[in-house]
Design a protein around this motif. Structure first.
Motif, PDB file in Angstrom:
ATOM      1  N   VAL A 105       0.732  -0.982   0.100  1.00  0.00           N
ATOM      2  CA  VAL A 105       0.099   0.091  -0.040  1.00  0.00           C
ATOM      3  C   VAL A 105       0.956   1.374   0.014  1.00  0.00           C
ATOM      4  CG1 VAL A 105      -1.936  -1.142   1.177  1.00  0.00           C
ATOM      5  CG2 VAL A 105      -0.183  -0.037   2.428  1.00  0.00           C
ATOM      6  N   LEU A 106       2.195   0.953   0.512  1.00  0.00           N
ATOM      7  CA  LEU A 106       3.199   2.342   0.446  1.00  0.00           C
ATOM      8  C   LEU A 106       4.519   1.834  -0.005  1.00  0.00           C
ATOM      9  CD1 LEU A 106       3.561   5.114   1.495  1.00  0.00           C
ATOM     10  CD2 LEU A 106       4.154   4.350   3.496  1.00  0.00           C
ATOM     11  N   VAL A 107       4.973   2.616  -1.019  1.00  0.00           N
ATOM     12  CA  VAL A 107       6.211   2.194  -1.365  1.00  0.00           C
ATOM     13  C   VAL A 107       7.185   3.509  -1.143  1.00  0.00           C
ATOM     14  CG1 VAL A 107       7.891   1.738  -3.461  1.00  0.00           C
ATOM     15  CG2 VAL A 107       5.752   0.576  -2.963  1.00  0.00           C
ATOM     16  N   ARG A 108       8.445   3.633  -0.659  1.00  0.00           N
ATOM     17  CA  ARG A 108       9.381   4.407  -0.426  1.00  0.00           C
ATOM     18  C   ARG A 108      10.340   4.359  -1.428  1.00  0.00           C
ATOM     19  NH1 ARG A 108      12.604   5.887   5.237  1.00  0.00           N
ATOM     20  NH2 ARG A 108      13.652   3.924   4.412  1.00  0.00           N
ATOM     21  N   ALA A 109      10.898   5.200  -2.179  1.00  0.00           N
ATOM     22  CA  ALA A 109      12.275   4.840  -2.833  1.00  0.00           C
ATOM     23  C   ALA A 109      12.623   6.199  -3.014  1.00  0.00           C
ATOM     24  CB  ALA A 109      11.660   4.678  -4.401  1.00  0.00           C
ATOM     25  N   PHE A 110      13.682   6.438  -1.920  1.00  0.00           N
ATOM     26  CA  PHE A 110      14.461   7.570  -1.871  1.00  0.00           C
ATOM     27  C   PHE A 110      15.853   7.413  -2.324  1.00  0.00           C
ATOM     28  CE2 PHE A 110      12.184  10.114   0.804  1.00  0.00           C
ATOM     29  CZ  PHE A 110      12.995  11.455   1.013  1.00  0.00           C
ATOM     30  N   ASN A 111      16.379   8.546  -3.100  1.00  0.00           N
ATOM     31  CA  ASN A 111      17.638   8.667  -3.561  1.00  0.00           C
ATOM     32  C   ASN A 111      17.732   7.406  -4.832  1.00  0.00           C
ATOM     33  OD1 ASN A 111      18.576  10.762  -2.018  1.00  0.00           O
ATOM     34  ND2 ASN A 111      18.564   9.202  -0.179  1.00  0.00           N
ATOM     35  N   VAL A 112      16.759   7.010  -5.683  1.00  0.00           N
ATOM     36  CA  VAL A 112      16.975   5.863  -6.319  1.00  0.00           C
ATOM     37  C   VAL A 112      16.614   6.749  -7.947  1.00  0.00           C
ATOM     38  CG1 VAL A 112      15.706   4.082  -7.431  1.00  0.00           C
ATOM     39  CG2 VAL A 112      16.065   4.071  -4.919  1.00  0.00           C
ATOM     40  N   LEU A 113      15.497   7.075  -8.079  1.00  0.00           N
ATOM     41  CA  LEU A 113      15.444   7.719  -9.195  1.00  0.00           C
ATOM     42  C   LEU A 113      16.405   9.019  -9.818  1.00  0.00           C
ATOM     43  CD1 LEU A 113      11.577   7.753  -9.734  1.00  0.00           C
ATOM     44  CD2 LEU A 113      13.371   6.346 -10.893  1.00  0.00           C
ATOM     45  N   ARG A 114      17.019   9.381  -8.806  1.00  0.00           N
ATOM     46  CA  ARG A 114      17.879  10.587  -9.258  1.00  0.00           C
ATOM     47  C   ARG A 114      19.207  10.270  -9.860  1.00  0.00           C
ATOM     48  NH1 ARG A 114      19.367  15.380  -6.501  1.00  0.00           N
ATOM     49  NH2 ARG A 114      21.447  16.075  -6.817  1.00  0.00           N
ATOM     50  N   ALA A 131       2.145  -1.794 -10.012  1.00  0.00           N
ATOM     51  CA  ALA A 131       2.348  -3.114  -9.080  1.00  0.00           C
ATOM     52  C   ALA A 131       1.769  -2.889  -7.729  1.00  0.00           C
ATOM     53  CB  ALA A 131       3.810  -3.166  -9.155  1.00  0.00           C
ATOM     54  N   MET A 132       1.528  -1.680  -7.245  1.00  0.00           N
ATOM     55  CA  MET A 132       0.800  -1.454  -5.774  1.00  0.00           C
ATOM     56  C   MET A 132      -0.429  -2.023  -5.778  1.00  0.00           C
ATOM     57  SD  MET A 132       2.648   1.955  -4.496  1.00  0.00           S
ATOM     58  CE  MET A 132       1.482   2.980  -5.636  1.00  0.00           C
ATOM     59  N   ALA A 133      -0.862  -1.931  -4.694  1.00  0.00           N
ATOM     60  CA  ALA A 133      -2.286  -2.242  -4.199  1.00  0.00           C
ATOM     61  C   ALA A 133      -3.222  -0.940  -4.675  1.00  0.00           C
ATOM     62  CB  ALA A 133      -2.321  -2.336  -2.702  1.00  0.00           C
ATOM     63  N   PRO A 134      -4.344  -1.315  -4.943  1.00  0.00           N
ATOM     64  CA  PRO A 134      -5.148  -0.162  -5.289  1.00  0.00           C
ATOM     65  C   PRO A 134      -5.485   1.013  -4.189  1.00  0.00           C
ATOM     66  CG  PRO A 134      -6.410  -2.159  -5.559  1.00  0.00           C
ATOM     67  CD  PRO A 134      -5.310  -2.497  -5.132  1.00  0.00           C
ATOM     68  N   ASP A 135      -5.020   2.223  -4.644  1.00  0.00           N
ATOM     69  CA  ASP A 135      -5.216   3.281  -3.918  1.00  0.00           C
ATOM     70  C   ASP A 135      -3.725   3.463  -3.295  1.00  0.00           C
ATOM     71  OD1 ASP A 135      -7.753   4.132  -4.521  1.00  0.00           O
ATOM     72  OD2 ASP A 135      -8.612   2.581  -2.916  1.00  0.00           O
ATOM     73  N   GLY A 136      -2.676   2.856  -3.578  1.00  0.00           N
ATOM     74  CA  GLY A 136      -1.359   2.808  -3.037  1.00  0.00           C
ATOM     75  C   GLY A 136      -0.612   3.914  -3.408  1.00  0.00           C
ATOM     76  N   MET A 137       0.436   4.271  -2.532  1.00  0.00           N
ATOM     77  CA  MET A 137       1.002   5.447  -2.611  1.00  0.00           C
ATOM     78  C   MET A 137       2.582   5.358  -2.690  1.00  0.00           C
ATOM     79  SD  MET A 137       1.485   8.561   0.322  1.00  0.00           S
ATOM     80  CE  MET A 137      -0.363   8.867   0.318  1.00  0.00           C
ATOM     81  N   LEU A 138       3.291   6.129  -3.586  1.00  0.00           N
ATOM     82  CA  LEU A 138       4.488   5.888  -3.737  1.00  0.00           C
ATOM     83  C   LEU A 138       5.331   7.101  -3.463  1.00  0.00           C
ATOM     84  CD1 LEU A 138       7.574   5.030  -5.273  1.00  0.00           C
ATOM     85  CD2 LEU A 138       6.588   6.234  -7.306  1.00  0.00           C
ATOM     86  N   VAL A 155       2.942   9.808  -5.096  1.00  0.00           N
ATOM     87  CA  VAL A 155       2.624   9.689  -6.570  1.00  0.00           C
ATOM     88  C   VAL A 155       1.702   8.601  -6.343  1.00  0.00           C
ATOM     89  CG1 VAL A 155       3.340   8.813  -8.702  1.00  0.00           C
ATOM     90  CG2 VAL A 155       4.927  10.014  -7.505  1.00  0.00           C
ATOM     91  N   THR A 156       0.552   8.499  -7.061  1.00  0.00           N
ATOM     92  CA  THR A 156      -0.426   7.690  -7.163  1.00  0.00           C
ATOM     93  C   THR A 156      -0.780   6.938  -8.581  1.00  0.00           C
ATOM     94  OG1 THR A 156      -2.390   8.917  -7.336  1.00  0.00           O
ATOM     95  CG2 THR A 156      -1.611   8.639  -5.053  1.00  0.00           C
ATOM     96  N   PRO A 160       1.832  12.043  -9.990  1.00  0.00           N
ATOM     97  CA  PRO A 160       2.007  12.926  -8.824  1.00  0.00           C
ATOM     98  C   PRO A 160       0.867  13.823  -8.241  1.00  0.00           C
ATOM     99  CG  PRO A 160       2.711  13.792 -10.983  1.00  0.00           C
ATOM    100  CD  PRO A 160       2.266  12.530 -11.373  1.00  0.00           C
ATOM    101  N   GLN A 161       1.181  13.791  -6.866  1.00  0.00           N
ATOM    102  CA  GLN A 161       0.156  14.648  -6.162  1.00  0.00           C
ATOM    103  C   GLN A 161       0.589  15.696  -5.360  1.00  0.00           C
ATOM    104  OE1 GLN A 161      -3.186  13.496  -6.563  1.00  0.00           O
ATOM    105  NE2 GLN A 161      -2.292  12.194  -8.003  1.00  0.00           N
ATOM    106  N   THR A 162       1.750  15.540  -4.538  1.00  0.00           N
ATOM    107  CA  THR A 162       2.194  16.572  -3.873  1.00  0.00           C
ATOM    108  C   THR A 162       3.858  16.519  -3.870  1.00  0.00           C
ATOM    109  OG1 THR A 162       2.037  15.327  -1.875  1.00  0.00           O
ATOM    110  CG2 THR A 162       0.250  16.354  -2.361  1.00  0.00           C
ATOM    111  N   VAL A 163       4.557  17.853  -3.418  1.00  0.00           N
ATOM    112  CA  VAL A 163       5.835  18.009  -3.172  1.00  0.00           C
ATOM    113  C   VAL A 163       6.072  18.311  -2.114  1.00  0.00           C
ATOM    114  CG1 VAL A 163       8.118  18.526  -4.148  1.00  0.00           C
ATOM    115  CG2 VAL A 163       6.177  18.442  -5.646  1.00  0.00           C
TER     116      VAL A 163
END
Length: 258
Positions: A105-114, A131-138, A155-156, A160-163
């Motif tokens: 339901v939640l994925v954290r990807a820090f310092n990856v896409l940079r 790949a996440m569950a419905p309504d999940g958040m990255l 990101v959902t 993208p939703q917020t910064v």
């Protein structure tokens, strides 16, 4: 690219104790994250690309357990040499943007896409959110080596939703000093005429306006500055409770590249 089964490339793997504490603290108190975890039948969280050490994954698990005690955390690394045995109720496995078949339901990807080209970002977001569950958040974020400057995008499946911008009040002189740690989707757009640049300029202007409060410390000064900034920035969210960090969140539309 590495093995085709796994979607992604090996990153530098730089990490450190408490490096991601600012985003962790926000996740612990974010109403949307709390609702997501508490409402999930399976409160599974993936820490994607945790690096050469699992420290920050273990820290994430400890902090999210204050939101829901039975939260499950799995750290994924595309480099098989970095996959370690489970510890403190946290599992580790090999995986990339495909999330190794998990449905968190939640994925954290820090310092990856940079460490990827900018044109790979939207595809990576889409791959993870599908790949996440419905309504999940990255949570796609970037921070400096000591975790004093941190910026992340939520990101959902809808995009993208917020910064969120967060920094150490005592070692970061001005809000615009965070610019060097903008996530890959934004860092190349910190130029005159682009929304994220205008946002940081406005944050500096509000900071300067609040200068009379400097003798009371940078946290008090930022609380006033954020109120000033909110007048010019639609949808700015600044937590009301007292915080260790200087922090504010804006809708993606406020910072997204033109």
């Amino acid at each position: 690219m590495e093995v085709p089964k796994f979607d992604g490339v090996i990153t530098r793997g730089t990490t450190g104790i408490n490096r991601l504490r600012r985003s962790d603290r926000r996740l612990m108190h974010d109403p949307a994250v709390a609702a997501l975890l508490r409402g999930a039948a399976d409160p599974l969280v993936v820490d994607l690309g945790y690096g050469a050490s699992p420290t920050t994954t273990l820290e994430l698990a400890t902090r999210l357990r204050t939101v829901r005690s039975d939260v499950r955390v799995i750290g994924l690394e595309i480099d098989p040499a970095r996959v370690v045995p489970g510890s403190d109720g946290v599992e580790f496995a090999r995986g990339g943007f495909e999330l190794a078949g998990l449905r968190p339901v939640l994925v954290r990807a820090f310092n990856v896409l940079r460490q990827y080209p900018e044109d790979a970002v939207e595809g990576a977001w889409a791959r993870v959110t599908s790949a996440m569950a419905p309504d999940g958040m990255l949570i796609d974020g970037t921070c400096d080596e000591l975790g004093r400057r941190a910026i992340w995008i939520t990101v959902t499946a809808d995009g993208p939703q917020t910064v969120t911008f967060a920094w150490d009040p005592f070692t970061v002189p001005r809000p615009s000093d965070l610019a060097e740690r903008l996530p890959k989707a934004l860092i190349h757009h910190n130029v005159s005429g682009q929304p994220v640049h205008e946002l940081l300029v406005a944050a500096d202007r509000a900071w300067d306006t609040a200068a009379p409060l400097a003798p009371f410390g940078p946290r008090v000064r930022w609380r006033e500055a954020s109120k000033i900034l909110a007048v010019d920035v639609p949808g700015l969210d600044n937590p009301r409770r007292r915080l260790r960090d200087n922090i504010f969140t804006v809708p993606w539309s406020v910072a997204s590249p033109r």
